[in-house]
Every structure is written in C-alpha cells, then in structure tokens.
Design a protein around this motif. Structure first.
Motif, PDB file in Angstrom:
ATOM      1  N   MET A   2      31.762  -1.638  14.307  1.00 48.89           N
ATOM      2  CA  MET A   2      31.116  -1.986  13.296  1.00 48.89           C
ATOM      3  C   MET A   2      29.981  -1.794  13.204  1.00 48.89           C
ATOM      4  N   THR A   3      29.581  -1.277  11.941  1.00 52.35           N
ATOM      5  CA  THR A   3      27.982  -0.763  10.849  1.00 52.35           C
ATOM      6  C   THR A   3      27.060  -2.057  11.172  1.00 52.35           C
ATOM      7  N   VAL A   4      25.945  -2.344  11.298  1.00 46.62           N
ATOM      8  CA  VAL A   4      25.675  -2.950  11.520  1.00 46.62           C
ATOM      9  C   VAL A   4      23.982  -2.515  10.517  1.00 46.62           C
ATOM     10  N   TYR A   5      22.727  -3.801   9.927  1.00 47.46           N
ATOM     11  CA  TYR A   5      22.043  -2.646  10.026  1.00 47.46           C
ATOM     12  C   TYR A   5      20.829  -3.096  10.355  1.00 47.46           C
ATOM     13  N   LEU A   6      19.435  -3.217  10.954  1.00 49.81           N
ATOM     14  CA  LEU A   6      19.244  -3.779  12.162  1.00 49.81           C
ATOM     15  C   LEU A   6      17.024  -2.777  11.171  1.00 49.81           C
ATOM     16  N   SER A   7      17.032  -4.054  11.285  1.00 52.64           N
ATOM     17  CA  SER A   7      15.527  -3.978  10.417  1.00 52.64           C
ATOM     18  C   SER A   7      14.351  -4.481  11.489  1.00 52.64           C
ATOM     19  N   ARG A   8      13.400  -3.402  11.550  1.00 50.56           N
ATOM     20  CA  ARG A   8      12.543  -4.117  12.686  1.00 50.56           C
ATOM     21  C   ARG A   8      10.823  -3.876  12.229  1.00 50.56           C
ATOM     22  N   ARG A   9      10.013  -4.690  12.525  1.00 51.96           N
ATOM     23  CA  ARG A   9       8.569  -4.427  11.582  1.00 51.96           C
ATOM     24  C   ARG A   9       7.302  -4.630  12.379  1.00 51.96           C
ATOM     25  N   TYR A  10       6.596  -3.552  12.121  1.00 51.65           N
ATOM     26  CA  TYR A  10       5.564  -3.397  13.041  1.00 51.65           C
ATOM     27  C   TYR A  10       4.448  -3.591  11.777  1.00 51.65           C
ATOM     28  N   GLY A  11       3.139  -3.185  12.625  1.00 47.43           N
ATOM     29  CA  GLY A  11       2.053  -3.730  11.762  1.00 47.43           C
ATOM     30  C   GLY A  11       0.936  -2.576  12.098  1.00 47.43           C
ATOM     31  N   PHE A  12      -0.125  -2.479  11.045  1.00 47.85           N
ATOM     32  CA  PHE A  12      -1.129  -0.859  11.617  1.00 47.85           C
ATOM     33  C   PHE A  12      -2.143  -1.742  10.722  1.00 47.85           C
ATOM     34  N   THR A  13      -3.808  -1.191  11.022  1.00 40.63           N
ATOM     35  CA  THR A  13      -4.426  -1.612  10.062  1.00 40.63           C
ATOM     36  C   THR A  13      -5.548  -0.147   9.680  1.00 40.63           C
ATOM     37  N   ALA A  14      -5.058   0.175   9.015  1.00 42.14           N
ATOM     38  CA  ALA A  14      -5.796   1.579   8.609  1.00 42.14           C
ATOM     39  C   ALA A  14      -7.066   1.065   7.130  1.00 42.14           C
ATOM     40  N   ALA A  15      -8.018   2.414   6.972  1.00 45.15           N
ATOM     41  CA  ALA A  15      -8.390   2.382   5.830  1.00 45.15           C
ATOM     42  C   ALA A  15      -8.248   3.724   4.852  1.00 45.15           C
ATOM     43  N   HIS A  16      -8.858   3.653   3.603  1.00 46.13           N
ATOM     44  CA  HIS A  16      -8.109   4.740   2.250  1.00 46.13           C
ATOM     45  C   HIS A  16      -9.348   4.588   1.118  1.00 46.13           C
ATOM     46  N   ARG A  17      -8.790   5.801   0.898  1.00 50.63           N
ATOM     47  CA  ARG A  17      -9.702   5.807  -0.622  1.00 50.63           C
ATOM     48  C   ARG A  17      -8.727   6.343  -1.823  1.00 50.63           C
ATOM     49  N   LEU A  18      -8.117   6.218  -2.778  1.00 50.86           N
ATOM     50  CA  LEU A  18      -7.303   6.593  -3.758  1.00 50.86           C
ATOM     51  C   LEU A  18      -8.288   7.657  -4.352  1.00 50.86           C
ATOM     52  N   HIS A  19      -8.342   8.932  -4.225  1.00 47.75           N
ATOM     53  CA  HIS A  19      -9.325   9.633  -4.818  1.00 47.75           C
ATOM     54  C   HIS A  19      -8.727  11.371  -5.222  1.00 47.75           C
ATOM     55  N   ALA A  20      -8.038  11.632  -6.129  1.00 46.91           N
ATOM     56  CA  ALA A  20      -7.208  12.803  -6.350  1.00 46.91           C
ATOM     57  C   ALA A  20      -8.678  14.011  -6.470  1.00 46.91           C
ATOM     58  N   PRO A  21      -8.938  15.106  -6.144  1.00 46.53           N
ATOM     59  CA  PRO A  21      -9.518  15.877  -5.967  1.00 46.53           C
ATOM     60  C   PRO A  21      -9.344  17.103  -7.131  1.00 46.53           C
ATOM     61  N   ALA A  22      -8.427  16.692  -7.954  1.00 47.97           N
ATOM     62  CA  ALA A  22      -8.043  18.200  -9.343  1.00 47.97           C
ATOM     63  C   ALA A  22      -8.403  16.964 -10.156  1.00 47.97           C
ATOM     64  N   LEU A  23      -8.442  15.619  -9.632  1.00 52.70           N
ATOM     65  CA  LEU A  23      -8.896  15.182 -11.273  1.00 52.70           C
ATOM     66  C   LEU A  23     -10.646  14.831 -11.063  1.00 52.70           C
ATOM     67  N   SER A  24     -11.137  14.186 -12.410  1.00 51.91           N
ATOM     68  CA  SER A  24     -12.418  14.072 -12.631  1.00 51.91           C
ATOM     69  C   SER A  24     -12.719  12.666 -11.942  1.00 51.91           C
ATOM     70  N   ASP A  25     -14.240  12.108 -12.457  1.00 52.36           N
ATOM     71  CA  ASP A  25     -14.446  11.497 -11.807  1.00 52.36           C
ATOM     72  C   ASP A  25     -13.853  10.555 -12.248  1.00 52.36           C
ATOM     73  N   ALA A  26     -14.044  10.406 -13.544  1.00 53.78           N
ATOM     74  CA  ALA A  26     -13.697   9.568 -14.436  1.00 53.78           C
ATOM     75  C   ALA A  26     -12.496   8.938 -14.629  1.00 53.78           C
ATOM     76  N   GLU A  27     -11.463   9.891 -14.779  1.00 54.99           N
ATOM     77  CA  GLU A  27      -9.900   9.946 -14.752  1.00 54.99           C
ATOM     78  C   GLU A  27      -9.523   9.376 -13.129  1.00 54.99           C
ATOM     79  N   ASN A  28     -10.457   9.711 -11.995  1.00 52.48           N
ATOM     80  CA  ASN A  28     -10.208   8.434 -10.557  1.00 52.48           C
ATOM     81  C   ASN A  28     -10.469   7.982 -10.462  1.00 52.48           C
ATOM     82  N   ARG A  29     -11.436   6.657 -11.355  1.00 49.54           N
ATOM     83  CA  ARG A  29     -11.739   5.469 -11.442  1.00 49.54           C
ATOM     84  C   ARG A  29     -10.371   5.374 -12.890  1.00 49.54           C
ATOM     85  N   ALA A  30     -10.300   5.945 -13.569  1.00 52.05           N
ATOM     86  CA  ALA A  30      -9.524   4.617 -14.434  1.00 52.05           C
ATOM     87  C   ALA A  30      -7.682   4.818 -13.830  1.00 52.05           C
TER      88      ALA A  30
END
Lengths: 141, 119
Positions: free
Chosen positions: A1-29
């Motif tokens: 019998m097939t069951v679906y088991l879900s297990r949850r883990y956590g971590f803390t991380a930092a990031h910045r969303l910035h696409a190098p291909a776009l201008s600063d103004a586009e990134n902000r937008a």
C-alpha cells in the motif's frame, strides 16, 4: 500500500533578489524591498514528501533516520545560515527566489536519492518550500 | 523483531511505557455537487461519520491495546492513515455523490502521512 509521507525541516538564510541582466530601476520595480542592496533573511521551511510502500513488519514507508540524514545533507546544511547569493554556487548566476531555491533543493535531492534509497522505495513525490508562511513554492513529479 | 532492532528502527518511539501525540486528521472527499444543494456531502453527515467511525474509536486511547487494528500491527502514522481510510471509505462512498479521496494524519508539526486508497 502506497502512502505519502511528509517531513518538514527548517533553516535560516539571507538573500537579495537582484537580476544582473536588468537595470537597477527594473530590479527595484520587480523585486521591491527584496532588492535592498544589503539583503534580508528568512526562516525557510522545506517539506519533503515521499511515496512509499508500507513495510508489513515495521509499519514504516521510509526510514526516518535515512530521510533525515539525506534532507540535512542536501536540503538544509548547504543553505543554513548562508548568504545564498554569496555562498551558494547555484546562485552565482540564478536569482535566489523561492522558485530557484526549490529547483536547487529538488535537483540536489534527486541526484542523491538513488544512493540513499537504492531499492527504488520510497520515491521522491514532491517538495515544498516556505519562504514565509504565505509564500510557498512546490515542485512535484 | 528483537528489542534491539526495535530500538534501532523506532528510537525513542519504542519506549515500553509508550508516548502520546495530538493527532490531526484531515479527510478529503471528491464528487460532483448536487445541483440543488450545491453540496457533495452534507458536512454534518461527514462530521457524524468521523465522530462515529474514527474519533470515538481513537480519541484518548492507547492505540496498541485499545484499537483492534493495532493488535498485530505497529501503530505508525502510516498504519493509522490506512486504518482510518478503511473505516471511512465504504460509508462515505455509500452516501451517493461523495467518494473518499484522501486521509491525511498529522502526527507532529514536522511529520504527516497521506493515504489515497488503492483505486
């Protein structure tokens, strides 16, 4: 019998969303506050769902020890307390959005799956990543 | 299995004095809504079925001793989800429009099992 088991883990991380291909103004937008040059942090949660056959003796579909070990190695430790943009190779090019983070976690798990579960049981069914309680990305199949 | 194997596989969960969880069960049904009522199953009927077939059997019980399904089976969250499915499927299917789609049992915040039957 097939069951679906879900297990949850956590971590803390930092990031910045910035696409190098776009201008600063586009990134902000596009990214708004997430484009702040000094970055910001999240308490991420990763849920791994496996599809497995229940062993008639143990009543288990997967060894939780084996799943935990794989998850910590591939889905937690590479990112835990890291600046994703600066310290994780996958995000030298790709923007560390929840989408790209989920794709990276999925790729890492799939690459290591065969070694961790050589018999083909259980299968990796899907993963979900919470960036915040209301921002969630899922990859299945 | 030997005591040692049990301890290795289940860890602290094999403690002979047992332990407890605040289980949460989510039942999903599927079907076409009735054109008049807009419902696939009266939720009161579903609630009564869950009370009668599941909660009255499981709530505040020592699963290993007091629930028949676990006389010869380990009460893992996998086996609990499968047993709850088997307690509900026939009665829900018999209501007409609704079919049991899935039973999801949350054992702790970080562990849950879903069973969708064998059909």
């Amino acid at each position: 019998m097939t069951v679906y088991l879900s297990r949850r883990y956590g971590f803390t991380a930092a990031h910045r969303l910035h696409a190098p291909a776009l201008s600063d103004a586009e990134n902000r937008a596009i990214y708004g506050k997430c484009n702040n040059p000094f970055g910001h942090g999240h308490d991420y949660q990763v849920e791994i769902t496996v599809a497995g056959e229940v062993d008639p003796v143990t009543g288990r579909a997967v060894s939780l020890d084996a799943l935990d070990a794989l998850a910590h190695r591939e889905a937690v430790e590479p990112f835990r307390y890291r600046n994703l943009n600066e310290e994780v190779a996958a995000f030298r090019q790709a923007v560390p959005t929840t989408e790209n983070l989920a794709l990276e976690v999925d790729r890492r798990l799939r690459n290591a799956w065969q070694d961790a579960f050589p018999g083909g049981n259980p299968r990796l069914e899907k993963i979900r990543i919470w960036e915040t309680p209301r921002n969630i990305c899922e990859i299945s199949g | 299995m030997s005591e040692e194997e049990n301890r290795r596989i289940y860890g602290a969960a094999a403690n002979p004095q047992s332990h407890g969880h605040n289980y949460v069960v989510e039942v999903a049904i599927e079907g076409e809504p009735d054109p008049v009522t807009g419902m696939i199953l009266d939720l009161k009927r579903l609630k009564d079925l869950l009370e009668e077939r599941v909660l009255s059997v499981y709530d505040h019980r020592l699963l290993n001793r007091e629930v028949a399904a676990f006389e010869n089976k380990v009460p893992t969250v996998e086996n609990i989800a499968i047993d709850i499915w088997s307690r509900l499927a026939k009665d829900i299917d018999a209501t007409g429009r609704a079919r049991l789609f899935s039973v999801r049992v949350q054992e702790t915040d970080d562990l849950a099992v879903e069973y969708r039957g064998e059909r």
